[in-house]
Design a protein around this motif. Sequence first.
Motif, PDB file in Angstrom:
ATOM      1  N   PHE A  30      67.972 -18.977  21.858  1.00 50.63           N
ATOM      2  CA  PHE A  30      67.527 -20.283  22.342  1.00 50.63           C
ATOM      3  C   PHE A  30      66.115 -20.587  21.871  1.00 50.63           C
ATOM      4  CE2 PHE A  30      65.665 -23.204  25.400  1.00 50.63           C
ATOM      5  CZ  PHE A  30      66.636 -24.197  25.469  1.00 50.63           C
ATOM      6  N   ASN A  31      65.263 -19.567  21.803  1.00 44.66           N
ATOM      7  CA  ASN A  31      63.896 -19.777  21.319  1.00 44.66           C
ATOM      8  C   ASN A  31      63.909 -20.190  19.849  1.00 44.66           C
ATOM      9  OD1 ASN A  31      60.950 -19.576  21.640  1.00 44.66           O
ATOM     10  ND2 ASN A  31      61.138 -17.838  20.237  1.00 44.66           N
ATOM     11  N   ASP A  32      64.790 -19.555  19.053  1.00 41.10           N
ATOM     12  CA  ASP A  32      64.911 -19.964  17.650  1.00 41.10           C
ATOM     13  C   ASP A  32      65.428 -21.391  17.547  1.00 41.10           C
ATOM     14  OD1 ASP A  32      64.051 -17.473  16.919  1.00 41.10           O
ATOM     15  OD2 ASP A  32      66.073 -16.667  16.584  1.00 41.10           O
ATOM     16  N   PHE A  33      66.394 -21.733  18.404  1.00 43.02           N
ATOM     17  CA  PHE A  33      66.931 -23.086  18.398  1.00 43.02           C
ATOM     18  C   PHE A  33      65.853 -24.100  18.768  1.00 43.02           C
ATOM     19  CE2 PHE A  33      68.722 -26.588  20.922  1.00 43.02           C
ATOM     20  CZ  PHE A  33      69.509 -27.198  19.960  1.00 43.02           C
ATOM     21  N   ARG A  34      65.041 -23.774  19.796  1.00 41.74           N
ATOM     22  CA  ARG A  34      63.952 -24.677  20.196  1.00 41.74           C
ATOM     23  C   ARG A  34      62.956 -24.872  19.075  1.00 41.74           C
ATOM     24  NH1 ARG A  34      58.972 -24.665  20.754  1.00 41.74           N
ATOM     25  NH2 ARG A  34      58.923 -22.489  20.074  1.00 41.74           N
ATOM     26  N   ARG A  35      62.604 -23.774  18.402  1.00 43.96           N
ATOM     27  CA  ARG A  35      61.637 -23.857  17.313  1.00 43.96           C
ATOM     28  C   ARG A  35      62.176 -24.695  16.161  1.00 43.96           C
ATOM     29  NH1 ARG A  35      61.307 -18.428  15.300  1.00 43.96           N
ATOM     30  NH2 ARG A  35      63.144 -19.093  14.104  1.00 43.96           N
ATOM     31  N   ASP A  36      63.453 -24.455  15.789  1.00 44.34           N
ATOM     32  CA  ASP A  36      64.040 -25.220  14.685  1.00 44.34           C
ATOM     33  C   ASP A  36      64.138 -26.706  15.037  1.00 44.34           C
ATOM     34  OD1 ASP A  36      64.272 -22.864  13.311  1.00 44.34           O
ATOM     35  OD2 ASP A  36      66.386 -22.555  13.840  1.00 44.34           O
ATOM     36  N   GLU A  37      64.489 -26.988  16.298  1.00 40.02           N
ATOM     37  CA  GLU A  37      64.589 -28.393  16.713  1.00 40.02           C
ATOM     38  C   GLU A  37      63.224 -29.070  16.687  1.00 40.02           C
ATOM     39  OE1 GLU A  37      66.372 -30.896  20.502  1.00 40.02           O
ATOM     40  OE2 GLU A  37      65.160 -29.113  20.845  1.00 40.02           O
ATOM     41  N   PHE A  38      62.205 -28.356  17.193  1.00 36.87           N
ATOM     42  CA  PHE A  38      60.861 -28.929  17.216  1.00 36.87           C
ATOM     43  C   PHE A  38      60.321 -29.114  15.795  1.00 36.87           C
ATOM     44  CE2 PHE A  38      56.249 -28.691  18.423  1.00 36.87           C
ATOM     45  CZ  PHE A  38      56.241 -29.871  19.158  1.00 36.87           C
ATOM     46  N   TYR A 116      54.253 -24.534   8.483  1.00 31.51           N
ATOM     47  CA  TYR A 116      54.595 -24.705   9.903  1.00 31.51           C
ATOM     48  C   TYR A 116      54.225 -23.417  10.641  1.00 31.51           C
ATOM     49  CZ  TYR A 116      57.220 -24.900  14.260  1.00 31.51           C
ATOM     50  OH  TYR A 116      57.567 -24.881  15.592  1.00 31.51           O
ATOM     51  N   THR A 117      53.509 -23.547  11.734  1.00 30.58           N
ATOM     52  CA  THR A 117      53.141 -22.379  12.543  1.00 30.58           C
ATOM     53  C   THR A 117      53.317 -22.693  14.023  1.00 30.58           C
ATOM     54  OG1 THR A 117      51.353 -20.876  13.160  1.00 30.58           O
ATOM     55  CG2 THR A 117      50.711 -23.079  12.449  1.00 30.58           C
ATOM     56  N   GLU A 118      53.951 -21.764  14.722  1.00 32.91           N
ATOM     57  CA  GLU A 118      54.143 -21.913  16.169  1.00 32.91           C
ATOM     58  C   GLU A 118      53.235 -20.968  16.939  1.00 32.91           C
ATOM     59  OE1 GLU A 118      57.925 -20.633  17.595  1.00 32.91           O
ATOM     60  OE2 GLU A 118      58.112 -19.024  16.109  1.00 32.91           O
ATOM     61  N   LYS A 119      52.408 -20.210  16.218  1.00 30.26           N
ATOM     62  CA  LYS A 119      51.532 -19.255  16.874  1.00 30.26           C
ATOM     63  C   LYS A 119      50.307 -19.922  17.477  1.00 30.26           C
ATOM     64  CE  LYS A 119      52.941 -15.440  13.859  1.00 30.26           C
ATOM     65  NZ  LYS A 119      52.498 -14.397  12.897  1.00 30.26           N
ATOM     66  N   THR A 120      50.004 -21.130  17.026  1.00 23.06           N
ATOM     67  CA  THR A 120      48.847 -21.837  17.554  1.00 23.06           C
ATOM     68  C   THR A 120      49.266 -22.743  18.705  1.00 23.06           C
ATOM     69  OG1 THR A 120      49.183 -23.635  15.960  1.00 23.06           O
ATOM     70  CG2 THR A 120      47.700 -21.839  15.323  1.00 23.06           C
ATOM     71  N   GLY A 147      60.610 -28.355  25.333  1.00 20.47           N
ATOM     72  CA  GLY A 147      61.286 -27.142  24.888  1.00 20.47           C
ATOM     73  C   GLY A 147      60.781 -25.898  25.602  1.00 20.47           C
ATOM     74  N   LYS A 148      59.443 -25.818  25.771  1.00 19.28           N
ATOM     75  CA  LYS A 148      58.876 -24.674  26.486  1.00 19.28           C
ATOM     76  C   LYS A 148      59.350 -24.638  27.937  1.00 19.28           C
ATOM     77  CE  LYS A 148      56.064 -22.939  23.289  1.00 19.28           C
ATOM     78  NZ  LYS A 148      56.141 -21.556  22.791  1.00 19.28           N
ATOM     79  N   SER A 149      59.444 -25.826  28.544  1.00 17.09           N
ATOM     80  CA  SER A 149      59.917 -25.890  29.928  1.00 17.09           C
ATOM     81  C   SER A 149      61.354 -25.402  30.035  1.00 17.09           C
ATOM     82  CB  SER A 149      59.791 -27.316  30.455  1.00 17.09           C
ATOM     83  OG  SER A 149      60.321 -27.415  31.761  1.00 17.09           O
ATOM     84  N   LYS A 150      62.185 -25.834  29.088  1.00 21.46           N
ATOM     85  CA  LYS A 150      63.578 -25.384  29.105  1.00 21.46           C
ATOM     86  C   LYS A 150      63.674 -23.882  28.849  1.00 21.46           C
ATOM     87  CE  LYS A 150      65.629 -29.752  27.582  1.00 21.46           C
ATOM     88  NZ  LYS A 150      66.374 -30.438  26.506  1.00 21.46           N
ATOM     89  N   LEU A 151      62.821 -23.377  27.947  1.00 19.66           N
ATOM     90  CA  LEU A 151      62.825 -21.955  27.653  1.00 19.66           C
ATOM     91  C   LEU A 151      62.396 -21.136  28.871  1.00 19.66           C
ATOM     92  CD1 LEU A 151      63.305 -19.920  25.345  1.00 19.66           C
ATOM     93  CD2 LEU A 151      60.867 -20.051  24.839  1.00 19.66           C
ATOM     94  N   GLY A 152      61.369 -21.619  29.575  1.00 19.15           N
ATOM     95  CA  GLY A 152      60.930 -20.937  30.786  1.00 19.15           C
ATOM     96  C   GLY A 152      61.991 -20.945  31.866  1.00 19.15           C
TER      97      GLY A 152
END
Length: 454
Positions: A30-38, A116-120, A147-152
Amino acid sequence: MSLKRKIALTISIAFSLLFGMVMAVIYLSFNDFRRDEFKERFRQRLEFTTHFISKSKDFEEEAPVFFNENSDNILLNETILIFNQKKELIYSTIKDRNVTWDNAMLRELDKKKTIYTEKTVPEIYAALKNINGENYYILTSAFDTNGKSKLGYLKYLLITAYVMSTLLIGFFSYYFVEKFLHPLEDLNKEISEVTAHKLTTQIPVQHSNDEISVLANSFNTMIARLNDVFQSQKDFTASASHEIRTPITRMAFQLENLIKFEEHSPETLLSLQRIQRDVYQLSDLTNSLLLLTKFDKENIQTIYEEVRIDEVIFEAFEGVEKSYPDLKLDFLITEETSENALLTISGIQSLLVIVFLNLFKNAAIYSDNTEVKVLITETNEHLAVEVISHGDTISQEEQPKLFEAFMRGTNTQNINGSGLGLRIVKRILEYHGAEILYSSPAELINEFAITFKK
């Protein structure tokens, strides 16, 4: 830990590990899916911005109005920085504060074209676009709050489901394992009730081909074979009791009468006395062997009665005194004995007499001064009897085997005996739930300590 608990625990641990791995895969997927969607939303916004720049006649004048009207349509808290091909900032959606950026990222865009970076925090999507013949560096950042809310929330659900499922699988695995192993517990209960006097009892067998039924059938077969062997032993014991003891008794009686005649020469009288001792020894050996096979723990306790230990000791001493008139008894009750002591135990007096008769007989045979000392101590927890004599002691190497059948120590050399006396003593005391220990507290001192539990 019982077998059913081990099985239930193993199942629970295996399920927990498997379910935990599945939960981790779901969360990471799901985290990969959220990242790809974002990331896709970032790309769409970049294309949207690129299209606007390519169609705009006066970019710097039209940009504020355009981005204000489309600020939160795609990304939340969006920030856009646009640089020309000289890496000079020509537009920023950041107002009322200083604008900073990473020049290293601009130089990196010359090589990679897209970053693209998600670490920041916030996440960044940057691209180098050629629009109408000019290069533009476009840096877009935004928060994936949704997305973060859904992941949490998914993380909370997975942890809750993991804990609840682990508890439930632990409960149900124990329940079903207990149900499946219930026939095995019944089998264990039936087996525990089988004794030497119930060898004809057959274990109930379920009409099935499972392992428990096979085990029950095998046990029944073994019980039938043991019953045949035990019955043969009982038949032999009964026959020996009649066929062996009776002739020995006759021989002993005839020898006693023969010795009473006064016409014998000293040599003949000595030979007759030796033969008489051998006959008595043979009689003791026969009685000892029969006694070892006569009783067992299951049936002996049904005939227990209250027995005074002092009366047992005096009766045993009287029996030994007839054969060993020089033996002296020093009987004492220690000061540790409570005032309310009754000196009574639960048991069979005739068997307890045999215990002390054997101990006194050993003291008479192996003692140097033909004296045996008896100390009695009774407390609220136990009744202890110490039998002490003076003579050659048992070596440390021989002491562990002292109560084994036919065991005779090096201190018994040239003295007749069967080696069964202490074995019988040990067996009778085990029937009465008592313990006996041998020790040598000093040189040439033999001590047997007997402890009866109250």
